[in-house]
Write a protein that holds these residues in place. Structure first.
Motif, PDB file in Angstrom:
ATOM      1  N   ASP A 182       6.564   4.770   8.822  1.00 27.22           N
ATOM      2  CA  ASP A 182       5.290   3.834   9.066  1.00 27.22           C
ATOM      3  C   ASP A 182       5.794   2.183   9.117  1.00 27.22           C
ATOM      4  OD1 ASP A 182       2.566   5.741   7.572  1.00 27.22           O
ATOM      5  OD2 ASP A 182       3.699   5.875   9.396  1.00 27.22           O
ATOM      6  N   SER A 183       4.960   1.428   9.298  1.00 26.37           N
ATOM      7  CA  SER A 183       5.330   0.063   9.127  1.00 26.37           C
ATOM      8  C   SER A 183       3.995  -0.730   8.187  1.00 26.37           C
ATOM      9  CB  SER A 183       5.018  -0.736  10.477  1.00 26.37           C
ATOM     10  OG  SER A 183       6.204  -0.082  11.277  1.00 26.37           O
ATOM     11  N   GLN A 192       2.691  -4.010  -4.426  1.00 25.69           N
ATOM     12  CA  GLN A 192       3.102  -2.618  -4.449  1.00 25.69           C
ATOM     13  C   GLN A 192       3.267  -2.050  -3.012  1.00 25.69           C
ATOM     14  OE1 GLN A 192       4.441  -0.846  -7.164  1.00 25.69           O
ATOM     15  NE2 GLN A 192       5.349   0.488  -5.729  1.00 25.69           N
ATOM     16  N   VAL A 193       4.508  -1.491  -2.835  1.00 23.63           N
ATOM     17  CA  VAL A 193       4.824  -0.548  -1.713  1.00 23.63           C
ATOM     18  C   VAL A 193       5.161   0.685  -1.875  1.00 23.63           C
ATOM     19  CG1 VAL A 193       6.010  -0.560   0.555  1.00 23.63           C
ATOM     20  CG2 VAL A 193       5.219  -2.822  -0.076  1.00 23.63           C
ATOM     21  N   THR A 194       4.519   1.616  -1.642  1.00 26.18           N
ATOM     22  CA  THR A 194       4.994   2.958  -2.014  1.00 26.18           C
ATOM     23  C   THR A 194       5.116   3.879  -0.704  1.00 26.18           C
ATOM     24  OG1 THR A 194       3.759   2.793  -3.943  1.00 26.18           O
ATOM     25  CG2 THR A 194       4.345   4.957  -3.295  1.00 26.18           C
ATOM     26  N   VAL A 195       6.166   4.285  -0.550  1.00 24.25           N
ATOM     27  CA  VAL A 195       6.446   5.338   0.853  1.00 24.25           C
ATOM     28  C   VAL A 195       6.887   6.627   0.362  1.00 24.25           C
ATOM     29  CG1 VAL A 195       8.052   5.315   2.817  1.00 24.25           C
ATOM     30  CG2 VAL A 195       7.572   2.960   1.625  1.00 24.25           C
ATOM     31  N   SER A 196       5.882   7.366   0.926  1.00 19.26           N
ATOM     32  CA  SER A 196       6.257   8.751   0.546  1.00 19.26           C
ATOM     33  C   SER A 196       6.885   9.502   1.605  1.00 19.26           C
ATOM     34  CB  SER A 196       4.773   9.462   0.476  1.00 19.26           C
ATOM     35  OG  SER A 196       4.005   9.438   1.766  1.00 19.26           O
ATOM     36  N   ASP A 209      12.410   2.231  -0.067  1.00 21.78           N
ATOM     37  CA  ASP A 209      11.799   0.871   0.064  1.00 21.78           C
ATOM     38  C   ASP A 209      10.709   0.796  -0.834  1.00 21.78           C
ATOM     39  OD1 ASP A 209      12.162   1.143   3.734  1.00 21.78           O
ATOM     40  OD2 ASP A 209      13.266   0.051   2.284  1.00 21.78           O
ATOM     41  N   THR A 210      10.316   1.797  -1.640  1.00 24.80           N
ATOM     42  CA  THR A 210       9.360   1.858  -2.558  1.00 24.80           C
ATOM     43  C   THR A 210       9.764   0.765  -3.802  1.00 24.80           C
ATOM     44  OG1 THR A 210       8.756   4.214  -2.176  1.00 24.80           O
ATOM     45  CG2 THR A 210       8.136   3.223  -4.356  1.00 24.80           C
ATOM     46  N   GLY A 240       0.869  -1.289  -0.053  1.00 25.83           N
ATOM     47  CA  GLY A 240      -0.080  -0.200  -0.052  1.00 25.83           C
ATOM     48  C   GLY A 240       0.945   1.300  -0.112  1.00 25.83           C
ATOM     49  N   LEU A 241       0.187   2.567  -0.075  1.00 29.19           N
ATOM     50  CA  LEU A 241       0.873   3.714   0.378  1.00 29.19           C
ATOM     51  C   LEU A 241       1.012   4.130   1.713  1.00 29.19           C
ATOM     52  CD1 LEU A 241       1.902   6.323  -0.904  1.00 29.19           C
ATOM     53  CD2 LEU A 241      -0.436   7.030  -1.265  1.00 29.19           C
TER      54      LEU A 241
END
Length: 127
Positions: free
Chosen positions: A16-17, A122-126, A90-91, A10-11
Motif C-alpha cells: 500500500d501507499s 505511527q506507521v504500521t505495515v502488515s 517500514d513500520t 496508520g495501519l
C-alpha cells in the motif's frame, strides 16, 4: 522557532501507499531545511528523507529510495512524505524535523543537525 505536527500515519498492508504530512508553524518556514526520520521499536532513530529549503534538493535513505518522495509547499508551510510499496520493515514512528539554514541547497541526514522535531506519527505495515 517552528512547531511541527505530523499526520497521515496508520495501519496499512504491504504494498500500500501512505502520504505523511508535516504542518509547520511560523512565518519563515521557507528558511528551514526539513527532514523525515523514523524509529522502530528497539532501534535507533534513522534518516528517511530530506529536502532543502528551496525544495530543489532532496536526499533519500537507501531502504526507501525509489519508492518514497519528499516534497514541500512553502506557501502552505507543509512537508510531505509519499511512501509507496510499503513493507513491514517500514513500520515505525515517523518524525518530521527542521533546521534553519541560510543556504538554499543544503540537506542533512544527521539527527543532530535538526533543531525542531514533531511528536511523530505511527506507521504500521502488515504482511
Amino acid at each position: 522557532q517552528v512547531q511541527l505536527v505530523e499526520s497521515g500515519g496508520g495501519l496499512v498492508q504491504a504494498g500500500d501507499s501512505l502520504r505523511l504530512t508535516c504542518a509547520a508553524s511560523g512565518r519563515t518556514f521557507s528558511s528551514y531545511r526539513m527532514g523525515w526520520f523514523r524509529q522502530a521499536p528497539g532501534k535507533e532513530r534513522e534518516f528517511v528523507a530530506a529536502i532543502s529549503r528551496s525544495g530543489y534538493n532532496t536526499d533519500y535513505a537507501d531502504p526507501v529510495k525509489g519508492r518514497t518522495t519528499i516534497s514541500r509547499d512553502n506557501a502552505k508551510n507543509m512537508v510531505y512524505l509519499q511512501m509507496n510499496s510499503l513493507k513491514p520493515e517500514d513500520t515505525a514512528v515517523y518524525y518530521c524535523a527542521a533546521r534553519y539554514t541560510a543556504i538554499s541547497t543544503v540537506t542533512s541526514r544527521t539527527n543532530g543537525e535538526y533543531d525542531y522535531w514533531g511528536q511523530g506519527t505511527q506507521v504500521t505495515v502488515s504482511s
